[in-house]
Structure formats: structure tokens, C-alpha cells
Design a protein around this motif. Structure first.
Motif, short mmCIF file in Angstrom:
data_model
loop_
_atom_site.label_atom_id
_atom_site.label_comp_id
_atom_site.label_asym_id
_atom_site.label_seq_id
_atom_site.Cartn_x
_atom_site.Cartn_y
_atom_site.Cartn_z
N ILE A 33 -39.37 8.16 10.16
CA ILE A 33 -38.83 6.88 9.73
C ILE A 33 -38.07 6.19 10.86
O ILE A 33 -38.20 4.98 11.06
N GLU A 45 -44.59 8.41 9.54
CA GLU A 45 -43.43 9.20 9.96
C GLU A 45 -43.34 9.21 11.49
O GLU A 45 -44.34 9.01 12.17
N ASP A 86 -35.33 14.11 7.82
CA ASP A 86 -36.63 13.54 7.50
C ASP A 86 -37.67 14.65 7.57
O ASP A 86 -37.46 15.68 8.21
N HIS A 133 -38.92 11.14 -0.36
CA HIS A 133 -37.67 11.28 0.38
C HIS A 133 -36.90 12.51 -0.09
O HIS A 133 -37.19 13.06 -1.16
N ILE A 168 -32.25 4.02 4.09
CA ILE A 168 -33.68 3.77 3.91
C ILE A 168 -33.87 2.89 2.69
O ILE A 168 -34.75 3.12 1.87
N PRO A 188 -38.60 4.97 1.99
CA PRO A 188 -39.89 5.64 1.82
C PRO A 188 -40.15 6.02 0.37
O PRO A 188 -39.21 6.22 -0.41
#
Length: 687
Positions: free
Chosen positions: A184, A182, A625, A213, A6, A210
Motif C-alpha cells: 500500500i 501491494e 501490511d 486489511h 488507509i 484496501p
């Protein structure tokens, strides 16, 4: 699986040609990652500068209040040059009628092609008719997929025009980082598709970092002091959460409560000292700027549970705030005032649900009372004080005398009925309530009190209720879920402490084994529910039911979610006390795995510091996530509670570091010395 990449939007090709142009504010989330391409504030200027066949992204500058005006010249130029367009939140479209801006509440985005669900927080969209949309918005039940199909009322928010050369978004999709969309992986897939469609000749790859996290990836090595850091970060979160209330903010809070509000915008800065308590937490709904509103209730359980965590932190400031919070609940607020402070009242000693609002003072929930009692025991022990012992013992006895002959109290006792009937009808009733979520922690309180005093009034009814509950397991338990199993571990562990028999050990082992059958290799305890649930806690049975009541995080038992509000923190406490009672190496291994998992999924955020160090309610250990079905009316996936499982998780990190248990740490409370006087005052006789 390696930690989800990410990092940021990456551009594999470094070629800086005029094949892509942007019209957008310079701080737009998408553009800041593609800033090597030309940008202008004017959509018309962008298409005018473009060469035939180029790609133009027009990203909203006025969302959510104002759509983007484009005009006939923009569209004609784009058509004449055969441009590839991505345009969002347009005020006009050729051949289309556009309705006024429409806000959403419980709606989510759905991909019609595969019925996958995405969460675009605080979505505002323009009603536009479109055939075969790529993305729609509507109220939809489900975890990852729309289990009951597309909702009847759904609206296109991404669709094609001009033979697929134009992509039109009726909302702002490019705000994905700031507004924290959301999950991700789904947004990564969607944006990769958009980029490929609009800029087919550019080798653009989409991944992003993000602003909020997990602390660690699933396979990241943990530092040796990970649990210490986890506790310290959470303790710091309390003091920097902007939820602590001081005298200067109290009038604003009281005014909002008086108007019937339960949410308030998060202040720009607020440290607070807890003299006027701590607010409940943060709502699950996220606004377009990524912020979350504060929940206004001043709950007794959240206040005392926050005090527990701070009392375990050696910082003088933390210790002082812990004292302030206990004083607020038991002395300064109305939570334990009025009839609850009158020795002649049947409500004497009970702890109200919350402060200030009349409706919050009606209920005396047994489980909330129990948690407030337990954490006050631990807090005053950590503070090396006995100041709150009378309040602890009065609360235990007040709940005991409203507990029926079989050891069950029922979910709650409300003030009007209690004041009218007195406490004896509750005491004499043969109540049966196979609901460990509501009953079991009071049993733990009674077992602790028996151990401290030796008085059989705390033991006899409790053993009866536990035996009946175990005989009824699992068929007659209200929910038959891991919430109830996690809660049941504590009283069963302490029953072994009080009476170490093969039967009692067998009960503990049975519940622990069934709970841990759901523990994953990463340490997560998967949520499970028997059927659709019971009472007010039910899985949505239709799209229309989504967001209308209290619900689990699941749509089916295959969903890979753990619940940090209701399950994992209490499971960690129960396993820790079970290991202390039995020394069982299998339970110890399970406890360690769960602690490891909770360290990993703790929230980290530099951009939103008032979230840094807490735990959201939900975590998807497959996606790694913060994701689940967020159908719960009040406590959805991204909700933060100042107490409950999140606070217990942090406290257990401290107890593990101290290499002690709750039972052992609080062994010398000396409440036995004041028991006779308080029993006499409350007219309670030995049974």
C-alpha cells in the motif's frame, strides 16, 4: 506507529472546476474517489471539452482484454491544447509501435529510479518501446528492492511523452483497490507522484482503504475478548470459506483433479458440510477482480486441522462438520484406504498426503502424518469421543515402525519402495535427519503416546533423536531457521513433561531463547534463515530463480516479515506447551505478545467474505501490511491454507481461553486399553 491511514482517496481541495476531466467507466477505482470532477465515456469527448492546460485522465474500460482506442484526433487535440494527460492501456500512440497484449505470471513492477518493487496482480501489458521509463515489469528477486538489479527482460509500463506532459501506462494502474495491488505505501507514493505530475495545480493527496486489511492497527487497543473473537472468526471462516466439499460439488472437484488441475475458480457461493473433505486453500495469485483461485488438493493435514478448530467451537454445526472431516480422512476417502487399511501391508496405519489424485497418495510425509495424528487426538477429545482412537494409535505405530534405530524417520516414505521392501528396513536403518520441520512433531506424538501408555518403545528412540538433534544444533540443522526452532519447542516441552530434568529444561530454554531473540516489540517473530537455506527451500539467488521453487519469505535476514503458514502458529503452540510444562514467566510473556500480534494481523474483508477471518502466509510488521518476497512456487505471500499454522493459531486461541494445554486436555485418552491388540496386529514387539 499509528495504524496505517488507509481510509480512502481524499481530495483536500473541494474546488469543483473543469481543471480535471476523466474518461473512464463510472466504477473505476480512481474515479470513484474523485467523482466531483466531470466524467465521460469517450476519450475524444474528454479532450474536446477540456480547456487549454487542463488535466485529463483516460482510464481503461476494456482491461485486460482490450486496449483503449484513441485515434489521431485525440492525440492532436491534446497536443494543440497543451493538455496534461494520463492515459492507460492505449491501443495507439503517436510515433510508437504497440505489440499485442502480454500477460504476466511471476513478473512484478519495479521503479528503475530506486529499484523498489511493487506487486500488480494479474498484470497484462502492451509491449511499447520507451526510453527512461518510470515503471517497468519483469521477473525480479527481492523483498522491497531488486537485489540483483533490473531483470534482463523488462518492459516499460509507465513512461513520459510530449516533454513530460503526457504519462502513458502500458497497463491498467487505476485498478489498485479492486485488484488489491501491494504494498500500500509504495502504491500510495506512486499514485501521489502521478497525480502531482498530471494535475500540478490541484492539491490532491492520495491514500486509500484496501478491501482486505488487518483486523487491528499496530497500536490500536485490543478488546478484552480479542482472542475469543479471533477464534470465532476463524471458525466461521472455515464454514464460509467455500472450501468445504459436499456431495453436490464432489463430481466437479474430481473431474478437475482427473484433468491434472490443481487450481479452480472460486464458486459464487458454496457452504459445504465436509462430507467430501475440505480443499487445501487459496493460491497466492490474485486476479484482476481481486479474487483468488482455490487449491484443489484434499490434504489429510488440512482436513484434520480444520476439524480440530471446528471441534473447539461449541456450535452444533461446527461439531458436525468436524466429525465429517475426520470420517472423510479415515473412513470415506482413499487417504487411509487400500494398503494403508490392510493389516498385512507394511503401509498399514499410515496417512496419505491427499485424496483422489494418484500422485497425492504416494507420499507418507512424517510431519504431515504427525500433525494429522495430533489434531485428531485433540479433535476427538473436544468431541468427547474415542471413535478415532484406533486410527490414531495405528498411525503412531505405523510411523514408529518406519522410524530408524536412532529415532529419525527421514522426510517421507513413499509407497512403491515401502511396498517392495516392507517396513523392517526403515525400522532397522540408522537414519539421521537433522530437520525438525520434518521430524519433531513425530517425536511429540511418541512422547504423548509414552505418557498415555508407559510403553518404552515410544520413548527410547525419541530421546536418542532429540539428544542428537540438540547436540547438532545449530550448525547441522538443515535450515537453521525459525521454522525449525518453532517446531522443536513442542517435543522439548513434552520431554520436560515426561522427564523433568535440568538438561531437558535447558534444551527447551535454549531453543526458546534463540527463537525469541527474533521477537519484535509488536509480538511478531521475524523470519530468519541460516545462509540461503538448504535442500528445496532456498532464497532466490538470481532474478531468474524467482518463482521456481519453495522459498522463505525473505531475501535477507533484515526483512521484517513473519510467516503465519510455517512459523508463528507453531511457535504459539510450542510456547503455550512450554509454559504449561515449566511455568516460565518469560515464555508466558512472549506467548501473550505473539497471541496479541496474531489477533491484530488476522484478515478482515467485507468485500471478499471467503477471506474474512483467516491469515495470509506473510505479514510485514514494519509496513503493517501483507507483504514479503512472494517467490514460493506454491505458497506465496497471499496464500491461505485450510490447515497448517493458520489452523493451529486459531486452536491455540481457544485453548488459551479455556486455560488449558493440549497435554492436559488430552490426558485421559484411554489408548492404553487398545495398545496390546494393535501392537500384536502390526507385529510390533517391545524393544
Amino acid at each position: 506507529m499509528p495504524r496505517l491511514l488507509i481510509a480512502a482517496l481524499l481530495l483536500l481541495s473541494t474546488r469543483c472546476t473543469a481543471n480535471i476531466l476523466f474518461s473512464c467507466p463510472p466504477d473505476n477505482d480512481l474515479y470513484t474517489q474523485f467523482s466531483i470532477f466531470p466524467r465521460t465515456d469517450s476519450p475524444l469527448q474528454a479532450v474536446t471539452q477540456a480547456q487549454p492546460g487542463d488535466s485529463v485522465f483516460v482510464l481503461s474500460a476494456g482491461y485486460p482484454k482490450a486496449a483503449t482506442p484513441l485515434g489521431p484526433a485525440f492525440w492532436q487535440t491534446a497536443r494543440d491544447k497543451h493538455l496534461h494527460l494520463y492515459v492507460e492501456f492505449p491501443a495507439d500512440l503517436p510515433g510508437k509501435t504497440i505489440g499485442p497484449i502480454h500477460p504476466t505470471s511471476w513478473e512484478r513492477d519495479i521503479l528503475p529510479a530506486n529499484l523498489h518493487i511493487l506487486q500488480q496482480f494479474d498484470c497484462h501489458f502492451l509491449p511499447i518501446q520507451a526510453d527512461h521509463p518510470l515503471l517497468v515489469v519483469g521477473r525480479v528477486a527481492g523483498y522491497d528492492q531488486a537485489l540483483y538489479g533490473l531483470p534482463k527482460d523488462n518492459y516499460p509500463i509507465l513512461f513520459e511523452m510530449e516533454n513530460g506532459n503526457w504519462l502513458i501506462a502500458a497497463t491498467q494502474l487505476s485498478n489498485f483497490i479492486t485488484a488489491r495491488y501491494e504494498p500500500i505505501d509504495e502504491w500510495t507514493t506512486l499514485w501521489q507522484s502521478i497525480l502531482t505530475r498530471v494535475a500540478p495545480d490541484q492539491n490532491l493527496k492520495f491514500k486509500y482503504h484496501p478491501t482486505v486489511h488487518p483486523a487491528y492497527g499496530k497500536a490500536d487497543p485490543l478488546p478484552k475478548n480479542a482472542e475469543h473473537n479471533s477464534f470465532t472468526t476463524y471458525a466461521n471462516w472455515i464454514t464460509h470459506s467455500r472450501l468445504l466439499v459436499s456431495a453436490d460439488r464432489a463430481p466437479e472437484i474430481n473431474h478437475q483433479i482427473a484433468t491434472g488441475a490443481e487450481l479452480i475458480n472460486t464458486p459464487a457461493s458454496s457452504t459445504g458440510d465436509g462430507t467430501r473433505g475440505i480443499l487445501e486453500g487459496y493460491t497466492s495469485q490474485i486476479q484482476t477482480d481481486g479474487s483468488q483461485q482455490q487449491r484443489l488438493p484434499l490434504r489429510a493435514d488440512c482436513n484434520t486441522e480444520s476439524a480440530m478448530v471446528l471441534s473447539l467451537d461449541p456450535s452444533p454445526n461446527s461439531q458436525k462438520i468436524a466429525q465429517n472431516l475426520l470420517n472423510y480422512v479415515f473412513i470415506k476417502s482413499d487417504i487411509c484406504a487400500g494398503d494403508r487399511a490392510n493389516p498385512a501391508s507394511p503401509a498399514y496405519g499410515l496417512i496419505g498426503w491427499g485424496s483422489t489424485a494418484p500422485a497425492w497418495l504416494v507420499a507418507n510425509y512424517g510431519d504431515d502424518n504427525a500433525r494429522a495424528i495430533l489434531v485428531t487426538i485433540l479433535t476427538q477429545t473436544s468431541l468427547r469421543s474415542t471413535e478415532w482412537s484406533p486410527y490414531i494409535l495405528r498411525a503412531i505405530l505405523a510411523n514408529l515402525r518406519t522410524t530408524g534405530t536412532l529415532g529419525f524417520r527421514g522426510d517421507r516414505v513413499d509407497m512403491p519402495a515401502l511396498m517392495q521392501q516392507g517396513w523392517k528396513p526403515y525400522h532397522d536403518a540408522a537414519t539421521i535427519n537433522y530437520a525438525p520441520h520434518f521430524e519433531s512433531y513425530l517425536w511429540a506424538c511418541y512422547l504423548w503416546a509414552y505418557h498415555q501408555t508407559g510403553d518404552p518403545i515410544f520413548l527410547n528412540k525419541t530421546k536418542t533423536a532429540i539428544r542428537m538433534t540438540m547436540d547438532a544444533y545449530p550448525a547441522k540443522w538443515r535450515w537453521g531457521d525459525n521454522i525449525e526452532r518453532a517446531r522443536m519447542l513442542l517435543p522439548l516441552s513434552w520431554l520436560v513433561r515426561v522427564e523433568d530434568t535440568p538438561e531437558h529444561r535447558g534444551w527447551l530454554k535454549r531453543i526458546a531463547t534463540d527463537l525469541l531473540a527474533c521477537q519484535q516489540p509488536c509480538g511478531a517473530i521475524q523470519e530468519r534463515l541460516s545462509g540461503t537455506g538448504g535442500g528445496h527451500y532456498r532464497i532466490p539467488q538470481s532474478n531468474e530463480a524467482y518463482g521456481t521453487g519453495e522459498t522463505p519469505l525473505l531475501q535477507t535476514n533484515a526483512d521484517p516479515a513473519s510467516d503465519q503458514l510455517y512459523t508463528t502458529g507453531f511457535a504459539l503452540l510450542g510456547l503455550h506447551e512450554a509454559v504449561g510444562a515449566t511455568g516460565d514467566p518469560d515464555l508466558k510473556q512472549a506467548e501473550d505478545k505473539l497471541a496479541d500480534y496474531l489477533c491484530r494481523i488476522q484478515v478482515r474483508s467485507e468485500k471478499i467474505p471467503y477471506l474474512d477471518g483467516t491469515w495470509f502466509r506473510a505479514f510485514d510488521y514494519g509496513k503493517w501490511d501483507y507483504w514479503a518476497s512472494s517467490a514460493d512456487l506454491g505458497w506465496g505471500v497471499w496464500s491461505v491454507e485450510a490447515g497448517w499454522g493458520q489452523a493451529w493459531t486459531a486452536a491455540l486461541m481457544a485453548l488459551r481461553e479455556k486455560q488449558t494445554t493440549f497435554w492436559d486436555l488430552t490426558a485421559d485418552s484411554k489408548i492404553k486399553e487398545i495398545l496390546p491388540a494393535i501392537k500384536d496386529q502390526m507385529k510390533i514387539t517391545s524393544e
